[in-house]
Design an enzyme around this catalytic site. Structure first.
Site, short mmCIF file in Angstrom:
data_model
loop_
_atom_site.label_atom_id
_atom_site.label_comp_id
_atom_site.label_asym_id
_atom_site.label_seq_id
_atom_site.Cartn_x
_atom_site.Cartn_y
_atom_site.Cartn_z
CB CYS A 17 -0.96 9.51 60.30
SG CYS A 17 -2.70 9.64 59.87
CB CYS A 20 -4.80 12.32 60.00
SG CYS A 20 -5.00 10.61 60.55
CG ASP A 399 32.72 32.49 41.15
OD1 ASP A 399 33.31 32.77 40.09
OD2 ASP A 399 32.56 33.30 42.08
#
Length: 708
Positions: A17, A20, A399
């Site tokens: 997780c 953690c 461009d």
């Protein structure tokens, strides 16, 4: 220099997780000799500035049994052998067996029977051993993360005699962790699968013989032999042979590209029909593929605005849940004379349902998955912030040359008003000094016509940005430049027939270059750059997606620009622009429209790209500059990737919002069950586990977004 020498990057295995991962980062930071530590949870990587051994780092991650290995390109691609299911989940299986036995005993002997209680206790101890060790350590240090909250809740349940629910919570928590780890690994594998694209060995010609060599032992200058059906192992240039090469893995192009002498090829692409000899230009860690993987992994560490909000919110959310839980435990018994056991139990359930795991993981899993999917489709997004911004664009500026057009101009008309052979030789000699794409078109025609221009000496060469070039040949000053330059520089421009020819050629969409002196025009040339077929479709799709304004910015003349812009259906056309003019226009667009993207080649349009909300470089696979400077790089020269990227971004934004709302909503709904006293530990763990899994699986839906 010192920082670079003390920087070490490691791969981390075992993360479950994001919370953690943050704790692991703090633990590594506390190691003596470490100046700074940064954890990239999405890529499962750790960067350490300073000195620390692998043993010390693994000790810092012992609370989650993390495994560390140095980050090398080859090592990253090699997965450790997968252990059998029963070995990976032995403790969970044993705990489940004891829980099943306890439930049977409870049915036969009753819940207060010693054997029943011991069976539930065994299930709790076996299934939650790792959880309790970490939770108790955190409790001593006053670190209130998910494991701390779960430990308090389960021990509290045992104290008040809720053995069955304590055991069920342990098992469900272990299952949720296993599923969450699997889901995050699946998201990470969307990136790691890129590492398997390039072969680990290649055929190399050395001293007239062919050898099979590990890619890490191949040096720049080596000659690769690549046969039909084989993948190209390294970046390089073709020195012998020709073949169709499938570049989909790098550029996302569906059609193979024909590769001839001196053409560039990339590691991880597939040689389809001919034998190629390729001179290696980069080592394995410097290939375009390696750079893409590195940049994508770095992008995962860049927090999007929504992720930064969630992280900040979680700081206050967890302490708030602790206070709410404490109030639920002691409030009703103290102030209303309610039963202590009932409300302590309810408070413990609040602790479980309040775990912030689903909220913390709601954003990163979506970002990791979206960035990985984009990379597989030939689009490099440099961070979560750019992923979010892409979905909010209101206007896009392009461009012209090399972006909306093919960028391979050709001379379609040349007329001399004197000695054609001499004029063209002088014209080509002057253009030979320039590096402009239009110069390449002139030189290509000169080479095809056999014009001898290389031995003609050009002195006092000057490049006039956005207008043309000047130089002295045999004591006389010549210029090759735009009609606008000649209108003020040469008296010869004002002849009626010259103006008529220029306007006629420009109306056809050609770029006109004049060659002459201050006294007269010696030659007139027309250069055409074909509009890409994909540009027409891309502009149409962008409008269908709701982009409010499309603008073309070019240094080309007005009539040529309008011919191209009208063919494409561009809303606004700005021509005859200098680089600084493009920059000012982008700034003005941002003031009016808000979020504006600029699409260019990543080099010539650098100021405008930098000033835009999102700078998008075309053909990132061909230039290191584009890869490093743009916020988003389209690895092929295919503008159709732009609508795909915007669609992916918008879906990612929707999923992130859904995840945050759902994660908070389900917690809130569960907390309301406290009022009538209906919240139980198993409902709480289902709410937490269910929310975490649903937001993770919802994020993984981004893998299904396809480039159509």
């Amino acid at each position: 220099m010192a920082e670079a020498q003390n920087k070490n990057v490691y791969r981390v295995q075992g993360f479950t997780c994001a919370h953690c991962a943050g704790k692991f980062e703090r633990n590594v930071q506390a190691i003596s000799g470490v100046d700074e530590a940064k954890v990239n949870f999405g890529a499962a990587k750790l960067t350490v500035f300073g000195s620390a051994s692998i043993e010390e780092i693994e000790h810092a991650g012992a609370f989650e049994n993390l495994r560390i290995q140095p980050d090398r390109f080859r090592a990253a691609a090699e997965e450790e052998p997968e252990r059998p299911f029963w070995r990976r989940y032995l403790l969970l299986l044993l705990a489940g067996a004891f829980l099943f036995a306890a439930i049977v005993l409870q049915y036969r002997l009753g819940e207060d029977n010693l054997l029943t209680i011991l069976s539930f206790a065994a299930s709790i101890i076996i299934g939650g051993s790792g959880l309790f060790l970490t939770g108790l350590k955190n409790l001593v240090r006053l670190e209130f993360d998910m494991r701390t909250l779960m430990t308090i809740a389960i021990i509290g349940a045992a104290i008040i005699g809720e053995w069955s629910e304590g055991a069920i919570v342990v098992i469900l928590f272990a299952i949720s962790e296993a599923l969450e780890r699997y889901s995050m690994d699946k998201a990470r594998n969307s990136i790691r699968s890129l590492m398997d694209i390039a072969p680990k060995e290649a055929s190399v010609k050395r001293n007239g013989k062919e050898w099979i060599v590990d890619v890490e032992d191949i040096e720049a200058g080596d000659i690769l032999i690549v046969r039909p059906g084989q993948k190209i192992a390294m970046d390089g240039v073709v020195v012998h042979g020709s073949s169709a090469v499938n570049q989909a893995a790098i550029t996302g192009e569906s059609m193979p590209a024909l590769k001839n002498l001196r053409d560039e090829v990339f590691a991880g692409t597939l040689n389809e029909d001919g034998v190629l000899e390729i001179q290696v230009t980069k080592r394995v860690e410097d290939t375009t593929l390696a750079k893409i993987i590195h940049l994508v992994e770095e992008a995962q560490a860049e927090k999007a605005p929504s992720q930064a909000f969630v992280d900040q919110f979680a700081k206050y959310y967890t302490p708030a849940i602790m206070l709410i839980s404490l109030f639920v435990m002691i409030g009703p018994p103290l102030f209303a004379g309610a039963d202590w056991n009932t409300w302590v139990y309810q408070g413990l359930a609040v602790l479980v349902v309040g775990c912030p795991c689903a909220l913390v993981v709601s954003t990163p899993v979506a970002i990791v998955t979206a960035i990985g999917n984009a990379a597989k489709n030939g689009v490099l997004i440099k961070g979560g912030v750019y992923l979010e911004e892409m979905g909010s664009l209101k206007a896009i500026a392009f461009d012209k040359t090399g972006t909306l057009t093919a960028g391979k101009p050709e001379v379609v008309h040349f007329a001399s008003f004197g000695n054609a052979e001499v004029d063209f030789a002088h014209f080509a000699a002057l253009e030979h000094k320039s590096r402009h794409p239009l110069s390449a078109a002139i030189l290509k025609k000169a080479d095809l016509d056999g014009v001898m221009y290389e031995k003609i000496n050009v002195h006092d060469f000057i490049s006039i940005t956005g207008k043309g070039i000047k130089g002295t040949i045999e004591g006389k000053e010549y210029a090759a430049a735009s009609p606008s330059f000649f209108s003020t520089w040469s008296s010869g421009f004002h002849a009626a027939d010259i103006k008529e020819q220029v306007e006629a050629l420009q109306r056809k969409g050609n770029t006109v270059i004049l060659f002459g002196t201050k006294e007269k025009i010696l030659a007139i040339s027309a250069i055409a750059d074909q509009v890409r077929e994909t540009s027409v479709e891309a502009v149409k799709k962008l409008k269908e997606l709701g982009i409010e304004k499309t603008v073309m910015l070019t240094g080309d003349n007005r009539m040529t620009a309008e011919a191209v812009g009208t063919e494409l259906g561009i809303d606004e056309i700005r021509s005859e622009l200098m680089p600084e003019s493009k920059l000012e226009l982008i700034k003005d667009m941002r003031k009016k429209a808000g979020r504006v993207a600029m699409v260019g080649d990543g080099v010539n349009d650098a100021p405008a790209l930098a000033a835009s909300t999102i700078g998008i470089a075309m053909g990132g696979a061909g230039t290191d500059t584009a890869l490093e400077t743009a916020d988003v790089a389209l690895m092929s020269d295919d503008l159709k990737k732009l609508p795909f990227t915007i669609s992916l971004s918008r879906k990612a934004l929707r999923i992130i919002k859904q995840n945050i709302i759902f994660a908070l909503g389900i917690k809130l709904a569960a907390l309301f069950l406290v009022v009538p006293g209906w919240l139980t530990l198993w409902i709480a763990i289902f709410a937490d586990m269910g929310a975490t899994l649903i937001v993770t699986l919802n994020g993984l839906r981004l893998l299904r977004v396809k480039d159509r």
